[in-house]
Design an enzyme around this catalytic site. Structure first.
Site, mmCIF file in Angstrom:
data_model
loop_
_atom_site.group_PDB
_atom_site.id
_atom_site.type_symbol
_atom_site.label_atom_id
_atom_site.label_comp_id
_atom_site.label_asym_id
_atom_site.label_seq_id
_atom_site.Cartn_x
_atom_site.Cartn_y
_atom_site.Cartn_z
ATOM 1 N N GLN A 809 8.475 -46.241 110.272
ATOM 2 C CA GLN A 809 7.347 -45.171 110.502
ATOM 3 C C GLN A 809 7.845 -44.279 111.656
ATOM 4 O OE1 GLN A 809 4.028 -48.484 109.795
ATOM 5 N NE2 GLN A 809 3.072 -46.364 110.783
ATOM 6 N N ARG A 953 -3.400 -50.709 111.902
ATOM 7 C CA ARG A 953 -4.329 -49.607 111.497
ATOM 8 C C ARG A 953 -5.303 -49.864 112.420
ATOM 9 N NH1 ARG A 953 -5.210 -48.459 105.183
ATOM 10 N NH2 ARG A 953 -5.781 -46.520 105.287
ATOM 11 N N GLU A 1303 -7.325 -44.101 109.594
ATOM 12 C CA GLU A 1303 -7.764 -45.445 110.306
ATOM 13 C C GLU A 1303 -9.291 -45.515 110.669
ATOM 14 O OE1 GLU A 1303 -4.457 -46.550 113.195
ATOM 15 O OE2 GLU A 1303 -4.894 -44.358 113.566
#
Ligand SMILES: Cc1cc2nc3c(=O)[nH]c(=O)nc-3n(C[C@H](O)[C@H](O)[C@H](O)COP(=O)(O)OP(=O)(O)OC[C@H]3O[C@@H](n4cnc5c(N)ncnc54)[C@H](O)[C@@H]3O)c2cc1C
Ligand code: FES
Ligand code: FES
Length: 1372
Positions: A809, A953, A1303
């Protein structure tokens, strides 16, 4: 010898894959189909995710041809467990084989794509093949012709087809819709959002817009050339492959005898090898003996005496036959028994396992290795027998004797199992007034399967009405229990004896249950022993209790398969209500609604455009890191990790006895180049070493990196590494936050990140009418369970440069870490990331060591090095969510208004800082959703000897939101008030919101929570349903419902992001952004934004600009400062960066366009661009979006209402309905946002309800795969799942008025936990009413996750005993 010369003219292993012929002259017989497909064929759609049969990512269609019947049999299998040699002359169809970008996609692919059922896409090819398998088989059935465009599948079959496939992204609703869209009985109006339809279109139009499924377009699953080869009768050359397929018992005996003679020659008996999914043997064998071709072992015969099932018969075949075979020799009661056995078997594993798993394999695993088998238990209850062959001896013994014997030796073979024709033998019939009752039970984390049970049971009883008094007499019974932490399933002989000849009464049942408690006693070391034994009591109660009052009514309809209805008879007077509320809850998602408001203002931004790449993800052509072909000379790596939290590492060696060979090097910190550093990961708060140095810092820490010629060899070598530890002069490890406090082991939190208290806590406490002092909550961890585990490929380049493909990421940070580790400049390191198969935060910091280790090995060995972490290692080394301990003191008024909250929070961060110092900020950002009056706290970020915890998350926010709800619930319980009213009383006004959130609160109009709060109550009929829940609870003893409405406030932060837009000569557009496509739809939104922004030039016919835009992979040397893809805002920031680039380009192009327009009239985009190129206009623009410092953070709002039903006998929670409203501002793409909302919510359900990320006493993770770690599956999501995306209109400071969605919705899942708590409260109230004990039913803590054992324990492990005692007492 006959078997050894079983060679045909060629004798090679031949397969067809997607119609292509593959011949393998040699192959290691332990090679799986998955290994073969991924390394020897171009078909990469078959994904490795769990490697143990538990996820479905590797599912393919296997087709077998029977030359005698000229018939093809097709079924799905898990390719990760199937041994290649066992499928000689078979045909395989993968998702690319169904259709692809060259030959056109299959309607399944198109539907998955347009129903938005593919996010990261890693699960999608497996899903598509699972559905296809069901479709192919449904088409073979003799059913009514479906309407054109539909298949013969039914809705429930379509859903069941994918029930064993896991998806971590979507939340399954969209997948279910894509599957159902092909079913003949689907109500098209029930299908959810898709990009085929427009609002208001008629049913007919909708149907016409679905990609047509043409049933006449017969898909060929078995190519002609292979049929021909089969007809020519060529067998596999056994000697060449060490693979033997005896065709008779005699051949098998000879083979086994050879084994006896050649001592030391190790045989592996196999049927379908699914047992490997559980036992994961790593030994290699000299010879494999496949039992599938022996007729006696493949028999499935019905006769007067019962059903004989050959040991090699698959579970699916048994189910099908037991359900459909004409059982004319059987009495109806026997038929019911067989049907119930089949129903139970349908819950074993998942379809693609049952299709090959044999009954015999299962029983041998149970007998030899104590596998917690379902088959052993249910067949034990019906008094089955087995035939065994040892050498040349055959014997028939009862299944009970078989299970009780010492483990079957490796030369003995189970031939068959026989289910007796019970009712016929015992002459049970209405004429002699006897009835046979049979029921099976299973309590498992997933109701429909693919989860081992905590306990299973099966009860058979022959009963008759008593001649002398009212009531039911037990003439005979057989009670079997298994899988509860016992060596094997058992018959409860003492209870059977006790019940025999007894008239059933509460008294008798009470005594029987007391006996159960002494018999069903799990072995030491079994998890939840008391729970398991309570299940046994509950099931026995469930079976017999209905016969006590309602016994006179026994009929065969009692045995209709809905066993639990028997309980209702206890509440006779209330039966009418029962029927109303107890209508059977459907097994799967039964309905859903999606509501959204589209806005054309920034077209095509705001359109529910299909996710970019979804269709190639479905066909399996999308390329993930592990799909990149290995360069020549490529090596593969695996980590050796520590199993001790704090120990000297004295030596690391590969055990020479189990060394698999092929090892090129074992690297450790000593191999870091001189100018480099031992660094494997970094964040702004510090670094983490790549390898432990002299002393380990946690169990699960990387010690070394084995590099070998194949991934299998590297994994095996790492597995058999022997690490010598020493403990001299070391302090004991810190494994708990309490210990960390004692030893002052903390990470610093920069003052800027430390949250600020609100108000005057002493004053707030003084104002309170009541206080709860120092209450405690503990929260555990959660694992990411991205379907693609961590992976990287590093390729050395000239002049000390290196290229690394990483599933990460934050490629930029990997680049920095690699450069540091290797001691080379950052410009020598190029990290490339195209797409990530799910990240959820786990591929940010935690992906860096994988990329760095590969880079280090590649740099050192001058060879390409790749690694694909196996699931177990991934689960052990990666980390996960932060566990924490919270202590709170809260003051409140009698009406529930909270006046002050004081918290002490200890966060367990593990051994390296990672992102842990941001946790206090995040926790409080979400916790402040209520007006606490005054808020003060002390938070410590504890450094412990555990793996480093990282962002997952909604890191911190989900815990913060939970803490807030737990406090609210505690206050409500203390005051005996409705929780909802306490929530209401403490919701923020805009003024209090500003006080708590300062600038991020925004303008008063932006505070949409009060609106959402009321709206969700209305849309979910909250108030009416509260009444219905109360009524249901009044009427039902054994199932209690709860409903809960929860608000969320979730702050997010915008971060700077780069972008570049380039227009090529043909008018096509290439976009680069810092953000990474993780499945969250970033590329799709970026494309829409590019099309919108470039569209402002207003060329003629530029409506299709969207199709001209391609977003390309991130490359750290091409676009620098990429930053992190995290925190929900990367999509919008990337969009803004792109918009800035496009604006520059439009500005550069406008003068030319105007000039050309004057000369030529309306001008087309292609012409404009061509001319621009000719006139040397710079058609590439870069930008770096840096958000305005005053508006970098903002708040997101949402609310959810969840209703659940708890089964008090098992602790199982069924989520009946969820209604969500979430404010997306003006959504950039409502389909993408909807997917994020549903997916996040379901991931939250996992955290709150099912995912136990357990460690041993050294802190080593022991939940290391799909067997023990249970993420939600299709059968555990809400049965009704309604989501509304609120378009809250114009937001001046937001990017095109949009808000984040990645999220925050995860936090809403706390509503499921709250509803469960409410249901438990009812159960406890009832329990108290049955006992004379005093106590408060309402003050209790419901742990996270609220798994079945946790829920049951709170409802009362001795609930049935307490009920019977009460019943006996009140009847005296
Ligand atoms: C993901 C997953 C979930 C599962 N869930 C469940 C569940 O919920 N409940 C349940 O009961 N089971 C469950 N199982 C177990 C499953 O039923 C067994 O793996 C399967 O039945 C074994 O059959 P097989 O043909 O693959 O056997 P194999 O794997 O080929 O063999 C298993 C073992 O038995 C030996 N063997 C096989 N047949 C014979 C024979 N006739 N004589 C002597 N030895 C023999 C083999 O040598 C091997 O040691 C699950 C399995 C998987 C992979
Ligand atoms: S990879 Fe085969 S089932 Fe998971
Ligand atoms: S889309 Fe299913 S796992 Fe990502």
């Amino acid at each position: 010898m006959a078997v050894e010369t079983e060679t045909g003219t060629n004798g090679s292993l031949v397969l067809a894959v997607n119609g292509e012929r593959f011949e393998l002259p040699t192959i290691d017989p332990s090679t799986t189909l998955l290994e073969f497909l991924r390394s020897h064929t171009p078909f990469k759609s078959v994904k490795l995710s769990c490697g143990e049969g538990g996820c479905g990512a590797c599912v393919v269609l296997l087709s077998k041809y029977d030359p005698v019947l000229d018939k093809v049999e097709d079924f799905t299998i898990s390719s990760c467990l199937t041994l290649l040699c066992s499928i000689n002359r078979c045909s395989i169809t993968t998702s690319e084989g169904l259709g692809n970008s060259k030959n056109g996609f299959h309607p399944i692919h198109k539907r998955f794509s347009a129903f938005h059922a593919s996010q990261c896409g890693f699960c999608t090819p497996g899903m598509c093949v699972s559905l296809f398998g069901a479709l192919v088989n449904a088409e073979k059935l003799n059913r009514l012709e479906p309407p054109p465009g539909f298949s013969k599948l039914t809705v429930s079959e379509a859903e069941e087809a994918v029930a064993g496939n896991l998806c971590r992204c979507t939340g399954y609703r969209s997948i279910a819709d894509a599957c159902k869209s092909l079913a003949a009985d689907v109500d098209i109006e029930d299908l959810g959002l898709n990009s085929f339809w427009r609002k208001g279109e008629s049913k007919e139009v909708k149907i016409s817009k679905l990609p047509f499924y043409n049933r006449d377009d017969k898909f060929c699953t078995f190519p002609e050339f292979l049929k021909k080869e089969i007809r020519s009768g060529i067998f596999l050359d056994s000697n060449k492959y060490n693979w033997y397929s005896p065709a008779s018992v005699e051949e098998l005996q000879s083979l086994l005898k050879v084994n006896d003679i050649r001592k030391g020659c190790e045989n592996k008996i196999v049927v379908s090898n699914t047992g490997m999914g559980y036992y994961k043997e790593v030994e290699s064998y000299d010879r494999y003996i496949d039992l599938k071709h022996i007729p006696e072992l493949s028999i499935l015969r019905f006769d007067q005496t019962g059903v004989e099932i050959g040991a090699a018969v698959t579970i699916s075949k048994v189910i099908e036959t037991l359900k459909t075979e004409n059982k004319h020799q059987f009495l109806p009661t026997d038929e019911i028994v067989l049907n119930k056995l089949a129903n139970h078997m349908e819950k074993i594993a998942s379809g693609f396992i049952r299709n090959t798993a044999s009954v015999g394999g299962n029983l041998v695993m149970a007998q030899r290795k104590h596998f917690p088998s379902d088959i052993a238990t249910i067949l034990l209850a019906v008094g089955s027998t087995v035939d065994i062959m040892s050498g040349y001896q055959f014997e028939r013994i009862t299944l009970e004797e078989f299970l009780e014997r010492p483990p079957l030796d490796f030369n003995s073979i189970l031939i068959n199992v026989k289910i007796p024709n019970w009712a016929s033998i015992r002459k049970v019939s209405p004429e002699n007034n006897t009835t046979l009752l049979f029921e099976t039970y299973r309590a498992a984390p997933r109701p429909l399967g693919n989860a081992l049970p905590y306990l299973n049971a099966a009860f058979l009883a022959e009963v008759s009405p008593c001649k002398t008094s009212e009531g039911i007499m037990v003439n005979h019974c057989q009670l079997a229990f298994g899988a509860y932490g016992t060596k094997h399933a058992i018959r409860a002989g003492r209870i059977e004896e006790f019940l025999k000849g007894k008239l059933l009464s509460d008294d008798v049942l009470y005594e029987a249950i007391k006996l159960v408690r002494t018999i069903v006693v799990p072995e030491d070391g079994t998890a939840y022993p008391a729970y398991r034994s309570s299940l046994a009591a509950g099931f026995l109660f469930e079976f017999f209790s209905s016969l006590i009052d309602g016994g006179a009514e026994i009929t065969n309809s009692f045995l209709d398969g809905s066993g639990s209805t028997s309980l209702l008879k206890h509440s006779k007077p209330e039966q009418k209500d029962d029927q109303y509320y107890q209508k059977k809850v459907s097994k799967m998602l039964s309905s859903s609604k999606q509501a959204l408001e589209l806005s054309k203002r920034h077209y095509p931004v705001g359109e529910p455009v299909t996710k970019t790449g979804a269709v190639v993800q479905a066909s399996g052509e999308a390329v993930y890191v592990d799909d990149i072909p290995s360069p020549v000379n490529c090596l593969h790596g695996a980590f050796i990790y520590s199993t001790k939290p704090s120990a000297w590492v004295k030596s690391i060696e590969i055990n020479p006895k189990s060394n698999p060979g092929g090892i090129a090097a074992v690297l450790s910190f000593k191999d870091i180049p001189e100018r480099g550093e031992n660094v494997g990961a970094k964040s702004v708060f510090g670094t983490e070493p790549l390898f432990a140095e002299d002393v380990t810092q946690c169990a699960g820490q990387r010690l070394a990196f084995v590099v070998a010629d194949t991934q299998k060899h590297a994994d095996r070598a790492a597995n058999c590494a022997v690490v010598e530890y020493g403990m001299e002069d070391l302090e004991p490890p810190i494994l708990s936050v309490e210990e960390a406090v004692k030893r002052s082991s903390f990470f610093d939190v920069p003052p800027i990140l430390y949250p600020k208290p609100v108000g005057d806590i002493s004053k707030g406490m003084a104002e309170a009418d009541h206080k709860i002092i120092s209450a405690e909550i503990k929260l555990g961890s959660q694992y990411y369970f991205y379907m693609e585990s961590q992976t990287a490929l590093a390729i050395p380049d000239e002049d000390n440069c290196i290229m690394v493909y990483s599933s990460i990421q934050c490629p930029e940070s990997a680049q920095i870490v690699i450069a540091k580790c290797l001691g080379i400049p950052e410009h020598n390191v190029r990290v490339i990331t195209r797409r990530v198969g799910g990240g959820f935060g786990g591929k940010a910091i935690r992906a860096m060591p994988i990329a760095t280790a590969c880079a280090l090995a590649a740099h050192k060995l001058h060879r390409p090095v790749r690694m694909y972490l196996n699931r177990k290692t991934d689960m052990i080394v990666t980390g996960g969510r932060h566990p924490m301990k919270i202590t709170y003191t809260v003051g409140f008024k009698s009406d529930g208004k909270i006046t002050a909250l004081q918290l002490d929070i200890l966060i367990n961060s593990g051994f390296s800082p990672d992102i842990s110092p941001v946790m206090p900020h995040n926790i409080f950002s979400a916790l402040k959703k209520y007006n606490w009056g005054a808020l003060s706290f002390d938070i410590k970020v504890c450094k412990t000897n555990l793996t480093s915890k990282s962002a997952m998350r909604a890191p911190g926010e989900v815990q913060g939101s939970f803490i807030a709800e737990a406090i609210i619930e505690h206050v409500a319980s203390t005051l005996l008030l409705e929780v909802d009213s306490v929530r209401n009383a403490n919701l923020h006004t805009y003024d209090s919101l500003k006080l708590f959130y300062k600038e991020s609160a925004g303008e008063s109009l932006e505070y949409t929570l009060p609106l959402i709060w009321d709206k969700v109550a209305e849309s979910s009929s909250f108030n009416q349903r509260v009444q219905m829940v109360n009524e249901s609870n009044r009427c039902n003893k054994w199932k209690k419902r709860g409903i809960s409405r929860v608000p969320i406030v979730h702050g997010v932060l915008l971060r700077p992001t780069p972008g570049r837009v380039s227009i090529l000569k043909d008018g096509s557009v290439v976009v680069e952004v810092g953000g990474i496509e993780l499945g969250q739809g970033l590329w799709t939104k970026v494309k829409q934004m590019a099309a919108f922004a470039l569209g402002s030039i207003q060329c003629n016919g530029d409506g299709d600009l969207l199709d001209k835009v391609r977003v390309i992979q991130a490359d750290t040397l091409s676009l620098i400062q990429g930053g992190f893809t995290a925190g929900s805002t990367t999509s919008e920031s990337s969009c803004e960066a792109v918009r800035l680039c496009c604006n520059m380009l439009v500005e550069r192009l406008t003068p030319l366009k105007e000039k050309l327009q004057e000369q030529m009239g309306p001008i087309k985009w292609e012409m404009l661009i061509f001319q621009a190129h000719m006139q040397a206009v710079n058609l590439s623009a870069s930008s770096y979006y840096a958000p305005d410092m005053l508006s970098t953070s903002y708040l997101n709002y949402g609310a959810a209402v969840s209703e659940v039903e708890v089964n008090l006998l098992t602790g199982e929670t069924t989520i009946l309905q969820v209604d969500i409203i979430y404010d997306c501002g003006q959504s950039l793409n409502p389909a993408v946002d909807l997917g994020q909302i549903e997916g996040a919510f379901v991931q939250g359900i996992g955290f709150f309800m099912s995912e136990e990320y357990l460690t041993n006493s050294d802190g080593l993770v022991v939940a290391e795969g799909t067997w023990t770690y249970k993420i939600p599956s299709l059968d555990t999501i809400p049965k009704q799942f309604n989501v509304e995306i609120l378009n809250s209109g114009h937001h001046e400071k937001r990017i095109l008025s949009s808000k984040a969605s990645g999220e925050p919705p995860l936090l809403l899942a706390v509503s499921v936990h709250g509803a469960t708590r409410a249901a438990i409260k009812e159960a406890r109230k009832q329990l108290l009413s049955w006992s004379s004990q005093n106590g408060s039913e309402s003050i209790f803590q419901l742990g996270v996750p609220a798994t079945m054992p946790v829920v049951k324990e709170l409802c009362g492990l001795d609930m049935v005993e307490r009920y019977l005692e009460w019943s006996l007492g009140s009847n005296k």
